[in-house]
Structure formats: C-alpha cells, structure tokens
Scaffold this motif. Structure first.
Motif, PDB file in Angstrom:
ATOM      1  N   GLU A   4      45.163  37.815  42.739  1.00 46.39           N
ATOM      2  CA  GLU A   4      44.256  37.588  41.634  1.00 46.39           C
ATOM      3  C   GLU A   4      43.469  38.938  41.068  1.00 46.39           C
ATOM      4  O   GLU A   4      43.320  39.016  40.019  1.00 46.39           O
ATOM      5  CB  GLU A   4      43.186  36.751  42.173  1.00 46.39           C
ATOM      6  CG  GLU A   4      43.390  35.503  42.464  1.00 46.39           C
ATOM      7  CD  GLU A   4      42.851  34.566  43.356  1.00 46.39           C
ATOM      8  OE1 GLU A   4      43.020  33.270  43.485  1.00 46.39           O
ATOM      9  OE2 GLU A   4      41.859  35.000  43.799  1.00 46.39           O
ATOM     10  N   ALA A   8      43.690  40.622  37.556  1.00 45.87           N
ATOM     11  CA  ALA A   8      42.553  41.232  36.949  1.00 45.87           C
ATOM     12  C   ALA A   8      42.576  42.440  36.423  1.00 45.87           C
ATOM     13  O   ALA A   8      42.040  42.865  35.135  1.00 45.87           O
ATOM     14  CB  ALA A   8      41.144  40.789  37.856  1.00 45.87           C
ATOM     15  N   VAL A 118      37.818  38.493  33.497  1.00 41.83           N
ATOM     16  CA  VAL A 118      39.116  38.707  33.923  1.00 41.83           C
ATOM     17  C   VAL A 118      39.556  38.072  35.307  1.00 41.83           C
ATOM     18  O   VAL A 118      40.528  38.260  35.667  1.00 41.83           O
ATOM     19  CB  VAL A 118      39.409  40.202  33.721  1.00 41.83           C
ATOM     20  CG1 VAL A 118      39.216  40.762  32.584  1.00 41.83           C
ATOM     21  CG2 VAL A 118      38.595  41.038  34.964  1.00 41.83           C
ATOM     22  N   LEU A 119      38.430  37.539  35.983  1.00 40.00           N
ATOM     23  CA  LEU A 119      38.594  36.822  37.608  1.00 40.00           C
ATOM     24  C   LEU A 119      38.992  35.591  37.341  1.00 40.00           C
ATOM     25  O   LEU A 119      38.917  34.826  36.403  1.00 40.00           O
ATOM     26  CB  LEU A 119      37.317  36.825  38.154  1.00 40.00           C
ATOM     27  CG  LEU A 119      36.696  38.318  38.226  1.00 40.00           C
ATOM     28  CD1 LEU A 119      35.422  38.373  38.927  1.00 40.00           C
ATOM     29  CD2 LEU A 119      37.614  39.423  38.751  1.00 40.00           C
TER      30      LEU A 119
END
Length: 207
Positions: A4, A8, A118-119
């Motif tokens: 993740e 990001a 962006v997470l």
C-alpha cells in the motif's frame, strides 16, 4: 501494508512530481542485469530496508467505547515501521536523470507525510499520519555505498525516501463486564470486642 505504501508513492510521483512525463515507475532491485534490460525512462523505487521506528512507539492501551460510553475493549496503539526506499532515475543521459531527480526532490520536499488522498487499504483505515522524509543523511549503521555494493552495481545519484507507516499491532486486552446497580458487597466490620460482624452494603455502580 508495504504494497500500500508502494502504491501511494507511485501515485504521488505520477500525479504530483511527473504528471506529464512518460516514465515507468518500478520497484525492482537496480542491479546491472536489470539496468541492461531497461529500455525506457524509468524511476526506480527500491525498498532496501524495513525496521521499526522506535521513536514513535507508544505505551499504554487505547479504550474503545460502545454507544453507551462503556469500554468494550482495549487495544495496543499502532506500531510504526520505517520503509526506506532508494529512489533513482534511469535514462540515456545523465542530464535527463538529474532533471527527473530534481522534479522528484522538489515534489517530495513539500510533504511531511504522505497525503491521505494517496493512501488505501489498511493504512488509510488506521486514519493516522504517515510521516515521510527525503534526502536526510543516512544513520550511522547504514551507508548508501553499502547498498550499491550489495546490489553489485555502480554508485549512482539517488534520493533516500523514508516512510514511517502505522501498523495495527493486533494486540487486544479483554475487558470485564461493567458493574451493575444492586450488587451487594460483604464487608467485615471489626468492632474491637472480638466480634467480627458481616454487614451488607450496596455497591456503587462502576464508571
């Protein structure tokens, strides 16, 4: 969690640093064999180190409450893990590589943490800041030259990007049922004449 943060960073670079550039963004180890196969301008985000960020470790427990305000469980606070990336640019000319690195540096310096936009996934669900640093001096126990030596390649200009991401520790402490009205406690009352009498006193409800 690691993938993740990978996503990001790629999204941040694509949308903020190089929005109009035709550049590949990869996560592979920049070895000599990889460099020989590369045939397009590339930004390489190589994850070379993973360790806990001990400066951000918190003690104690976090209470979670139900709709009546009663504690239903206690959990350990998230732990922070530092993910260190060796960021390099690969083109046919050093001048173009330097331009790409300059764009990356100017972009990343604007952020003290990864933007929430962006997470995704578990990192976004924790809903805590994800601190990020760029181009800081390496710690005493690690040198970039050692990384290149381990990769078997030649030393190349690079940015050191370190992301401290919160991770759910998964530790939970059981919580007993709340105290209720009407409970009776037996209390020994010593009178001093040898007569220990048991008196019944109502217990107050717990908060």
């Amino acid at each position: 969690m690691i993938h993740e943060i990978d996503d990001a960073l790629r999204r941040l670079i694509r949308e903020e640093a190089l929005p109009s550039a035709t550049v590949d963004i990869v996560l592979e180890a920049p070895t000599k064999e990889w460099a020989a196969r590369r045939n397009a301008p590339t930004i390489n985000l190589y994850l070379y180190d993973i360790r806990e960020d001990l400066r951000r470790r918190s003690r104690g427990l976090i209470n979670e409450y139900d709709e009546r305000g009663q504690v239903i469980r206690r959990v350990a606070p998230p732990r922070y893990v530092k993910l260190s990336y060796l960021v390099t640019a690969w083109t046919q000319r050093p001048e173009d590589e330097h331009r790409l690195l300059s764009s990356l540096l100017l972009c990343l310096l604007r952020f003290d943490a990864l933007p929430p936009a962006v997470l995704t996934g578990s990192v976004a669900a924790i809903n805590m800041p994800v601190p990020m640093t760029v181009a800081l001096p390496p710690p005493e126990d690690r040198a970039f030259a050692d990384v290149w030596t381990a990769l078997g390649g030649e030393l190349k200009p690079s940015l050191d990007v370190v992301v401290s991401t919160p991770v759910d520790s998964g530790r939970e402490v059981p919580v007993g049922p709340p105290a209720r009205e009407g409970l009776v406690a037996e209390v020994a009352d010593r009178t001093g004449d040898g007569d220990d009498r048991i008196r019944h006193r109502p217990a107050r409800s717990g908060g």
